[in-house]
Scaffold this motif. Structure first.
Motif, PDB file in Angstrom:
ATOM      1  N   SER A 439     -10.966   4.247   1.620  1.00 35.73           N
ATOM      2  CA  SER A 439      -9.626   4.245   1.014  1.00 35.73           C
ATOM      3  C   SER A 439      -9.093   5.655   1.187  1.00 35.73           C
ATOM      4  O   SER A 439      -9.847   6.628   1.063  1.00 35.73           O
ATOM      5  CB  SER A 439      -9.692   3.889  -0.470  1.00 35.73           C
ATOM      6  OG  SER A 439      -9.948   2.515  -0.647  1.00 35.73           O
ATOM      7  N   VAL A 459      -3.254  -3.467  -0.187  1.00 35.99           N
ATOM      8  CA  VAL A 459      -4.622  -3.159   0.263  1.00 35.99           C
ATOM      9  C   VAL A 459      -5.630  -4.196  -0.215  1.00 35.99           C
ATOM     10  O   VAL A 459      -6.766  -4.235   0.270  1.00 35.99           O
ATOM     11  CB  VAL A 459      -5.056  -1.756  -0.206  1.00 35.99           C
ATOM     12  CG1 VAL A 459      -4.134  -0.694   0.362  1.00 35.99           C
ATOM     13  CG2 VAL A 459      -5.111  -1.659  -1.731  1.00 35.99           C
ATOM     14  N   LYS A 460      -5.211  -5.040  -1.178  1.00 37.67           N
ATOM     15  CA  LYS A 460      -6.106  -6.094  -1.683  1.00 37.67           C
ATOM     16  C   LYS A 460      -5.247  -7.259  -2.171  1.00 37.67           C
ATOM     17  O   LYS A 460      -4.960  -7.392  -3.372  1.00 37.67           O
ATOM     18  CB  LYS A 460      -6.990  -5.560  -2.819  1.00 37.67           C
ATOM     19  CG  LYS A 460      -8.095  -6.522  -3.225  1.00 37.67           C
ATOM     20  CD  LYS A 460      -8.973  -5.903  -4.316  1.00 37.67           C
ATOM     21  CE  LYS A 460     -10.094  -6.867  -4.705  1.00 37.67           C
ATOM     22  NZ  LYS A 460     -10.950  -6.313  -5.788  1.00 37.67           N
ATOM     23  N   ARG A 511      -3.785   2.615  -5.965  1.00 44.80           N
ATOM     24  CA  ARG A 511      -3.861   1.676  -4.828  1.00 44.80           C
ATOM     25  C   ARG A 511      -5.165   1.861  -4.066  1.00 44.80           C
ATOM     26  O   ARG A 511      -5.819   0.886  -3.681  1.00 44.80           O
ATOM     27  CB  ARG A 511      -2.660   1.900  -3.909  1.00 44.80           C
ATOM     28  CG  ARG A 511      -2.607   0.971  -2.710  1.00 44.80           C
ATOM     29  CD  ARG A 511      -1.315   1.171  -1.938  1.00 44.80           C
ATOM     30  NE  ARG A 511      -1.161   2.550  -1.477  1.00 44.80           N
ATOM     31  CZ  ARG A 511      -0.026   3.061  -0.994  1.00 44.80           C
ATOM     32  NH1 ARG A 511       1.059   2.310  -0.917  1.00 44.80           N
ATOM     33  NH2 ARG A 511       0.028   4.312  -0.590  1.00 44.80           N
ATOM     34  N   ARG A 515      -8.777  -0.938  -3.952  1.00 43.80           N
ATOM     35  CA  ARG A 515      -9.448  -1.491  -2.775  1.00 43.80           C
ATOM     36  C   ARG A 515     -10.969  -1.488  -2.921  1.00 43.80           C
ATOM     37  O   ARG A 515     -11.658  -2.265  -2.263  1.00 43.80           O
ATOM     38  CB  ARG A 515      -9.044  -0.699  -1.537  1.00 43.80           C
ATOM     39  CG  ARG A 515      -9.476  -1.361  -0.243  1.00 43.80           C
ATOM     40  CD  ARG A 515      -9.045  -0.552   0.944  1.00 43.80           C
ATOM     41  NE  ARG A 515      -9.383  -1.219   2.199  1.00 43.80           N
ATOM     42  CZ  ARG A 515      -9.248  -0.682   3.393  1.00 43.80           C
ATOM     43  NH1 ARG A 515      -8.806   0.556   3.508  1.00 43.80           N
ATOM     44  NH2 ARG A 515      -9.564  -1.347   4.482  1.00 43.80           N
ATOM     45  N   SER A 517     -13.202   0.654  -1.900  1.00 35.50           N
ATOM     46  CA  SER A 517     -13.920   0.986  -0.670  1.00 35.50           C
ATOM     47  C   SER A 517     -15.077   1.919  -1.009  1.00 35.50           C
ATOM     48  O   SER A 517     -15.007   2.685  -1.976  1.00 35.50           O
ATOM     49  CB  SER A 517     -12.978   1.677   0.323  1.00 35.50           C
ATOM     50  OG  SER A 517     -11.928   0.809   0.683  1.00 35.50           O
TER      51      SER A 517
END
Length: 589
Positions: A439, A459-460, A511, A515, A517
């Motif tokens: 991310s 992003v998701k 944001r 995600r 990540s």
């Protein structure tokens, strides 16, 4: 004749014809996909040509019947004329609808393909072009290609068939009439030559100027606040006027030649038409042909002239097509990113997501295309539940390091890999495929227009409202979002409008956190926050139970004491700072 040979030699010497051939082959890769559409368009065009030709012949018979008082055949011939006229209308409308439908479909598919190729083009190579230029190439040039694919070859066939069929009918009824009907052809070919010489250069200049104008407008509208703040309104208005003046002068320069050519072509057309009239009257007066035959000849002479002009017009169209192809080839044939590791990275992620992943980069060397050397033997490592900082003066390479981590840039030497496992010995090489493990919060405002929820779901997409709120809390953004009347459904304007820089930064961090990540990259992502909020955001990330690796770049050393490791970028290397050096940086800040 000698001048034509010299012109061809000149083009060969400059590589123009060879370049056009390469560009034509590039267009063919798209044209062959849509051969069925081209066949349909051609068939409809040929049907329209046939119906129009038959209508002319029926019209001849009708006039002969009327002038000869053959009332017995009048009704049937009149009915046939009406029938073919209706058929001509229906075929024309069907052809127009099919052409529009196919053109829209082909245009969308080609633009989608070009867009996809642009997105996987080597990032550094792509940054050599202004975004306005890229958009112009993608929209205007791609549309030009799609129109050309659908129209050029079918029109070549249709106009040729129209010319041959009309000429055959004229020769069949009266060969002498064909001579007058074809008088304008040599002149049309002659007059097209000066236009062709200037067409390619004009189209290239026009495309470049359109891109320049688009880019200027895009930047101006995106930076209205700065333009107002520096009181540059008059300056930008004058700049636009100068650009518009250059564009107008360029267009008028070409228009002068086009206008002169058009006038001469019109004069020739008048000469041909009245010659046909005179010859037709003479042939009717002498009893060699009927009045109906003469009217048919006059109609077909116009068809012959129009067909020749249309065929001649396909040449500049072809030049325009090759120019558009060349402009797109400049982009899509640049080095492409390698996503061949997608399958391996997905498997690696599935196996190690729960335990977390880190990264290691050893002896990296990187020099930008412009010759700027940034790193020599640089080494960085970061592992789950760590916050690793990159510090150093502006321009020393912090952002470049993050771009190398994301494989936006490719190092000239050294190794870089994602690692997992207790001893970090399970690895996968860094590549564009490994971006799915990151991310990223870049510098500046990166929010899109839409609602807050829409921005985060970019992003998701499957994220629930609860997950969004949790990410906002981690980023210390929920404290101002919950006070808004519409909460997470509040509108974000273009470039984060409606929120302060600090609020927009926290939304960008939320944001990235949503995600989930394995690795989070923050590039000066807390620069607009006060020190207390900055420390709180980083502590939230560090205390989060998710096994995340976090790498931050910062100018402010006030948060370095909560970092697991701090790298100072110095002399093109990454040096790990000890606690004494970190404390000194904090004191000196």
């Amino acid at each position: 004749m000698n001048s034509k040979i010299q012109l061809i030699k000149k083009h060969l010497k400059e590589g123009t014809l060879q370049k056009m051939w390469i560009q034509t082959k590039w267009i063919y890769q798209y044209a062959r996909r849509y051969w069925k559409a081209m066949v349909l368009y051609t068939v409809l065009g040929l049907a329209g040509t046939g119906v129009s030709l038959i209508s002319s012949m029926i019209s001849k018979d009708l006039i002969d019947i009327i002038t000869g008082h053959q009332t017995g055949k009048l009704l049937g011939t009149f009915a046939a004329m009406i029938g073919f006229s209706i058929a001509n209308i229906l075929v024309g409308q069907a052809s127009g609808y099919a052409s529009t439908f196919i053109n829209l479909k082909v245009d969308a598919e080609i633009k989608n393909d070009i867009f996809a190729k642009m997105l996987v083009t080597d990032w550094e190579s792509l940054t050599a072009y202004h975004t306005g230029d890229l958009v112009t190439r993608w929209s205007s040039d791609a549309s030009n290609i799609s129109n050309g694919i659908l129209n050029w070859i079918p029109n070549l066939i249709i106009y040729t068939a129209k010319f041959i069929s009309a000429l055959w009918v004229v020769v069949y009824y009266d060969p002498t009439f064909a001579i007058f009907a074809l008088l304008g052809i040599p002149f049309s070919a002659l007059m097209s030559r000066p236009l062709l010489r200037r067409m390619r250069n004009n189209n290239e200049r026009s495309a470049a100027m359109n891109a320049k104008l688009y880019g200027f407008n895009q930047e101006a509208f995106s930076n209205i606040q700065t333009i107002k703040a520096f009181d540059m309104i008059r300056f930008y208005i004058d700049r636009l006027k100068n650009l518009q003046t250059d564009y107008i002068n360029m267009r008028l320069d070409f228009q002068k030649m086009s206008m002169l050519t058009s006038i001469l072509m019109s004069i020739v057309s008048f000469i041909v038409s009245y010659s046909c009239y005179g010859w037709g009257i003479y042939r009717v007066w002498s009893g060699m042909i009927s009045y109906g035959t003469m009217t048919m000849f006059l109609s077909l002479s116009g068809t012959l002239t129009a067909s020749v002009n249309s065929l001649t017009g396909l040449i500049p169209t072809a030049i325009s097509l090759t120019i558009s192809a060349g402009r797109l080839m400049d982009i899509v044939e640049m080095p492409q990113e390698d996503y061949s590791g997608d399958k391996e990275v997905r498997a690696f992620e599935k196996e190690h997501r729960v335990e977390g992943m880190g990264l290691k980069m050893e002896n990296l060397e990187y020099t930008y295309h412009n010759g700027t050397n940034v790193f020599e033997h640089a080494t960085v490592e970061a592992y789950p539940h760590e916050i690793v900082a990159l510090v150093g003066p502006s321009g020393e390479g912090k952002t470049t390091m993050l771009r190398l981590i994301l494989s936006l840039l490719r190092p000239q030497d050294g190794r870089a890999w994602i690692c997992a496992g207790e001893d970090h010995n399970n690895t996968v090489e860094m590549s564009p495929s490994t971006r799915r493990l990151f991310s990223y919060v870049p510098q500046g405002n990166t929010m899109f227009s839409g609602t807050i929820a829409e921005n985060l779901r970019n992003v998701k997409p499957e994220a629930t409202d609860e997950e969004i709120i949790e990410a906002l809390k981690l980023a210390c953004a929920w404290e101002f979002i919950e006070k808004l009347p519409d909460g997470i459904n509040s509108i974000v304007k273009e470039r984060g409008g409606g929120f302060s820089e600090g609020q927009a930064q926290r939304l960008s961090i939320a944001r990235a956190l949503l995600r989930k990540s394995p690795i989070l990259l923050l590039d000066e992502a807390t620069s607009a926050l006060d020190v207390a909020t900055e420390r709180k955001v980083l502590k939230n990330i560090m205390m989060d139970t998710y096994p995340r690796t976090c790498i931050v770049t910062t100018h402010r050393p006030t948060v370095l004491n909560i970092c697991s490791r701090v790298y100072a970028i110095r002399e093109k290397r990454c040096k790990v700072l000890d606690q004494e050096e970190i404390d000194k940086m904090v004191r000196d800040f």
